[in-house]
Design an enzyme around this catalytic site. Structure first.
Site, short mmCIF file in Angstrom:
data_model
loop_
_atom_site.label_atom_id
_atom_site.label_comp_id
_atom_site.label_asym_id
_atom_site.label_seq_id
_atom_site.Cartn_x
_atom_site.Cartn_y
_atom_site.Cartn_z
N SER A 142 -41.47 110.97 65.88
CA SER A 142 -42.14 110.36 67.02
C SER A 142 -43.64 109.25 66.46
O SER A 142 -43.61 109.67 64.78
CB SER A 142 -43.39 111.53 67.70
OG SER A 142 -44.20 111.23 68.44
N TYR A 155 -47.51 119.55 67.10
CA TYR A 155 -46.27 118.35 67.47
C TYR A 155 -46.30 117.89 66.28
O TYR A 155 -45.23 116.97 65.46
CB TYR A 155 -47.16 118.40 68.53
CG TYR A 155 -45.94 116.73 69.54
CD1 TYR A 155 -45.02 117.11 69.92
CD2 TYR A 155 -46.24 115.05 68.73
CE1 TYR A 155 -44.21 116.88 70.47
CE2 TYR A 155 -45.44 114.51 69.48
CZ TYR A 155 -43.90 114.57 70.11
OH TYR A 155 -43.70 113.81 70.27
#
Ligand code: NAD
Length: 260
Positions: A142, A155
């Site tokens: 990401s 995350y």
């Protein structure tokens, strides 16, 4: 060149994983789908891709929190297709909260699904790739693997870890015809993003509209969501022989987010 190759894409019953599975099928690859969802809907996806693109499409319901099920997923794909040439770790979840309020069980689940599952997929898929002298490992990291945002400690930690894992595996496999790369998307409008809008609004004390405008698209200079088709096309490119020298890379596809 990806024709007749076979891929596993974890978390491909939805969103980005489904986009990559469709792009692979369109390019002539067999694909083992994975992820949660209603059996009827998953079977409809499996059948549509197989019929539309004339390739073999399987499904395995391995839970990415369970290492032994990840081993079974690789075994099933090897049995069904004869090989796993492309291993894509894409399954992921999100949870948004300030770090001191972050539930420990959510931390553990995010590290397991968004990071450790990639280790398990790679360790099971690699022996076959090495034996055949060809392989492609793709990890869906990401923009949050490159930069942080508040309230996403687990995350961001998992995605930074995924890029480190990718680099190590790339070095270990560099002389075996295998590449390992991380794709680092900016925001894509999938259920994972839609679900976090109310939580972001709560954590930041702003409206959901403001979250979309200022928090989500605010970080993306193009002011556009990245699409699953764009990510699918990048993944297909990475599987080609033209991409043989791209390894150990963390490739942003983020509308300029991490250029800032
Ligand atoms: P999504 O919620 O649409 O899809 C997630 C997929 O993972 C689903 O198929 C789900 O069933 C599967 N999954 C979840 N838990 C699982 C488990 N325990 N075992 C097996 N499968 C499981 O999400 P998405 O947005 O398509 O995200 C896909 C990946 O892309 C994730 O790793 C995410 O972190 C990453 N990503 C997403 C964005 C974005 O903006 N959407 C941006 C950057 C990176």
């Amino acid at each position: 060149m990806s024709k007749n190759k076979s891929a596993i894409v974890t978390g491909s019953t939805s969103g980005i994983g489904l986009g990559m599975a469709e792009a692979f099928a369109k390019s002539g690859m067999n694909v083992m789908l994975n992820g949660f969802g209603s059996p009827d809907e998953i079977e409809a996806i499996r059948r549509r891709l197989a019929d539309q693109y004339g390739v073999k499409i399987g499904y395995h319901g391995a839970d990415m929190t369970k290492p032994e099920e990840i081993g079974a997923l690789v075994k099933a794909a090897e049995e069904q297709f004869g090989a796993v040439d492309v291993a894509v770790s894409n399954a992921g979840i999100q949870f948004v909260a300030p770090v001191e309020e972050f539930p420990a069980d959510k931390w553990d689940a995010i590290i397991a699904i968004n990071l450790s599952s990639a280790f398990h997929l790679i360790r099971h898929a690699l022996p076959g790739m090495k034996a055949r002298g060809w392989g492609r490992i793709i990890n869906l990291a990401s923009a949050h693997g490159l930069v942080a945002s508040p309230f996403k400690s687990a995350y961001v930690a998992a995605k930074h870890g995924m890029i480190g894992l990718t680099k190590s595996v790339a070095l270990e496999t560099a002389e075996h015809g295998i590449t390992a790369n991380a794709i680092c998307p900016g925001y894509v409008l999938t259920p994972l993003v839609e679900k976090q809008i109310p939580d972001q609004a709560k954590a930041r004390g702003i409206s959901e509209e403001a979250v979309k405008r200022d928090v989500i698209l605010g970080v993306q200079p193009t002011k556009q969501f990245v699409t699953t088709e764009q990510i699918g096309a990048l993944a297909v490119f990475l599987c080609g022989d033209e991409a043989a020298s791209i390894t150990g890379a963390a490739l942003p596809i983020d509308g300029g987010w991490t250029a800032q």
